[in-house]
Design a protein around this motif. Structure first.
Motif, PDB file in Angstrom:
ATOM      1  N   GLU A  35       4.496   1.940   1.845  1.00  0.00           N
ATOM      2  CA  GLU A  35       5.640   2.491   1.121  1.00  0.00           C
ATOM      3  C   GLU A  35       6.161   3.753   1.808  1.00  0.00           C
ATOM      4  OE1 GLU A  35       7.241   3.974  -3.211  1.00  0.00           O
ATOM      5  OE2 GLU A  35       5.508   2.653  -3.118  1.00  0.00           O
ATOM      6  N   GLN A  36       5.273   4.611   2.259  1.00  0.00           N
ATOM      7  CA  GLN A  36       5.710   5.823   2.956  1.00  0.00           C
ATOM      8  C   GLN A  36       6.429   5.481   4.262  1.00  0.00           C
ATOM      9  OE1 GLN A  36       5.810   8.889   1.713  1.00  0.00           O
ATOM     10  NE2 GLN A  36       5.092   7.856  -0.125  1.00  0.00           N
ATOM     11  N   ARG A  37       5.953   4.471   4.968  1.00  0.00           N
ATOM     12  CA  ARG A  37       6.613   4.020   6.200  1.00  0.00           C
ATOM     13  C   ARG A  37       8.018   3.515   5.888  1.00  0.00           C
ATOM     14  NH1 ARG A  37       7.066  -0.979   8.715  1.00  0.00           N
ATOM     15  NH2 ARG A  37       7.433  -0.838  10.944  1.00  0.00           N
ATOM     16  N   ARG A  38       8.131   2.679   4.868  1.00  0.00           N
ATOM     17  CA  ARG A  38       9.440   2.130   4.474  1.00  0.00           C
ATOM     18  C   ARG A  38      10.380   3.236   3.999  1.00  0.00           C
ATOM     19  NH1 ARG A  38      10.206  -2.099   7.288  1.00  0.00           N
ATOM     20  NH2 ARG A  38       8.230  -3.172   7.464  1.00  0.00           N
ATOM     21  N   ARG A  39       9.823   4.227   3.319  1.00  0.00           N
ATOM     22  CA  ARG A  39      10.651   5.344   2.849  1.00  0.00           C
ATOM     23  C   ARG A  39      11.209   6.143   4.023  1.00  0.00           C
ATOM     24  NH1 ARG A  39       9.086  10.820  -0.024  1.00  0.00           N
ATOM     25  NH2 ARG A  39      11.149  11.377  -0.798  1.00  0.00           N
ATOM     26  N   ARG A  40      10.382   6.368   5.040  1.00  0.00           N
ATOM     27  CA  ARG A  40      10.870   7.091   6.231  1.00  0.00           C
ATOM     28  C   ARG A  40      11.991   6.309   6.912  1.00  0.00           C
ATOM     29  NH1 ARG A  40       5.348   8.045   6.854  1.00  0.00           N
ATOM     30  NH2 ARG A  40       5.205   6.386   8.395  1.00  0.00           N
ATOM     31  N   ILE A  41      11.819   4.997   7.032  1.00  0.00           N
ATOM     32  CA  ILE A  41      12.861   4.156   7.634  1.00  0.00           C
ATOM     33  C   ILE A  41      14.125   4.215   6.781  1.00  0.00           C
ATOM     34  CG2 ILE A  41      13.508   1.767   8.175  1.00  0.00           C
ATOM     35  CD1 ILE A  41      10.451   1.331   8.787  1.00  0.00           C
ATOM     36  N   PHE A  42      13.965   4.078   5.462  1.00  0.00           N
ATOM     37  CA  PHE A  42      15.090   4.156   4.536  1.00  0.00           C
ATOM     38  C   PHE A  42      15.837   5.480   4.715  1.00  0.00           C
ATOM     39  CE2 PHE A  42      16.720   5.706   0.470  1.00  0.00           C
ATOM     40  CZ  PHE A  42      17.541   4.670   0.071  1.00  0.00           C
ATOM     41  N   CYS A  43      15.110   6.571   4.772  1.00  0.00           N
ATOM     42  CA  CYS A  43      15.727   7.900   4.899  1.00  0.00           C
ATOM     43  C   CYS A  43      16.519   8.023   6.196  1.00  0.00           C
ATOM     44  CB  CYS A  43      14.670   8.989   4.802  1.00  0.00           C
ATOM     45  SG  CYS A  43      13.972   9.117   3.146  1.00  0.00           S
ATOM     46  N   ARG A  44      15.965   7.532   7.286  1.00  0.00           N
ATOM     47  CA  ARG A  44      16.708   7.553   8.555  1.00  0.00           C
ATOM     48  C   ARG A  44      17.980   6.724   8.439  1.00  0.00           C
ATOM     49  NH1 ARG A  44      11.451   7.299  11.056  1.00  0.00           N
ATOM     50  NH2 ARG A  44      11.650   5.042  11.205  1.00  0.00           N
ATOM     51  N   ASN A  45      17.875   5.562   7.810  1.00  0.00           N
ATOM     52  CA  ASN A  45      19.051   4.705   7.648  1.00  0.00           C
ATOM     53  C   ASN A  45      20.102   5.357   6.757  1.00  0.00           C
ATOM     54  OD1 ASN A  45      18.032   2.708   9.327  1.00  0.00           O
ATOM     55  ND2 ASN A  45      17.116   1.567   7.646  1.00  0.00           N
ATOM     56  N   SER A  71       0.853  -1.192   0.000  1.00  0.00           N
ATOM     57  CA  SER A  71       0.000   0.000   0.000  1.00  0.00           C
ATOM     58  C   SER A  71       0.889   1.243   0.000  1.00  0.00           C
ATOM     59  CB  SER A  71      -0.896   0.019   1.243  1.00  0.00           C
ATOM     60  OG  SER A  71      -0.112   0.223   2.409  1.00  0.00           O
ATOM     61  N   ASP A  72       0.266   2.372  -0.302  1.00  0.00           N
ATOM     62  CA  ASP A  72       0.987   3.645  -0.250  1.00  0.00           C
ATOM     63  C   ASP A  72       1.430   3.957   1.176  1.00  0.00           C
ATOM     64  OD1 ASP A  72       0.694   3.986  -2.965  1.00  0.00           O
ATOM     65  OD2 ASP A  72      -1.039   5.336  -2.789  1.00  0.00           O
ATOM     66  N   VAL A  73       0.599   3.589   2.134  1.00  0.00           N
ATOM     67  CA  VAL A  73       0.934   3.828   3.546  1.00  0.00           C
ATOM     68  C   VAL A  73       2.194   3.046   3.916  1.00  0.00           C
ATOM     69  CG1 VAL A  73       0.151   3.484   5.931  1.00  0.00           C
ATOM     70  CG2 VAL A  73      -1.435   4.366   4.203  1.00  0.00           C
TER      71      VAL A  73
END
Length: 116
Positions: free
Chosen positions: A67-77, A63-65
């Motif tokens: 994907e946005q969660r994974r993107r936030r985690i990716f960005c922090r990493n 879902s888009d939700v």
């Protein structure tokens, strides 16, 4: 026994980070030598790095939700990788980090998947 398993897994993860950082050509890695992420920074995140990560590792989310969660985690990493590599270049760390297929996971998620 669990401590030994943890140490082995941690060393394997560090090796993956080190190999990924050193093996990838400069055009395909998101973290450059200068410590800057390639591409546009939007909302504190690395857009080109995110899109390249999803393409390289064939990431699809339900879902888009999600994907946005994974993107936030990716960005922090990625922010942590950039910080760590800056310290590496200043000889405050003994190894460099890079983006790999686990970059959209939290530490707790990775540990639950690979150390349990």
């Amino acid at each position: 026994m669990n401590l030994l398993k943890f140490i082995f897994a941690a060393l394997a993860l560090l090796l993956i980070f080190a190999l990924e950082a050193s093996a990838a050509p400069a055009t395909s890695t998101a973290v450059q030598t200068a410590g800057e992420a390639r591409g546009t920074v939007t909302g504190g995140c690395f857009v080109d790095a995110w899109n390249g990560f999803k393409h390289k590792y064939k990431k699809n989310y339900n879902s888009d939700v999600e994907e946005q969660r994974r993107r936030r985690i990716f960005c922090r990493n990625v922010q942590e990788i950039v910080k760590h590599n800056s310290e590496f270049r200043a000889q405050k760390q003994s190894y460099a980090k890079g983006i790999n297929e686990f970059a959209d996971l939290t530490s707790a998620e990775w540990e639950a998947m690979y150390l349990m």
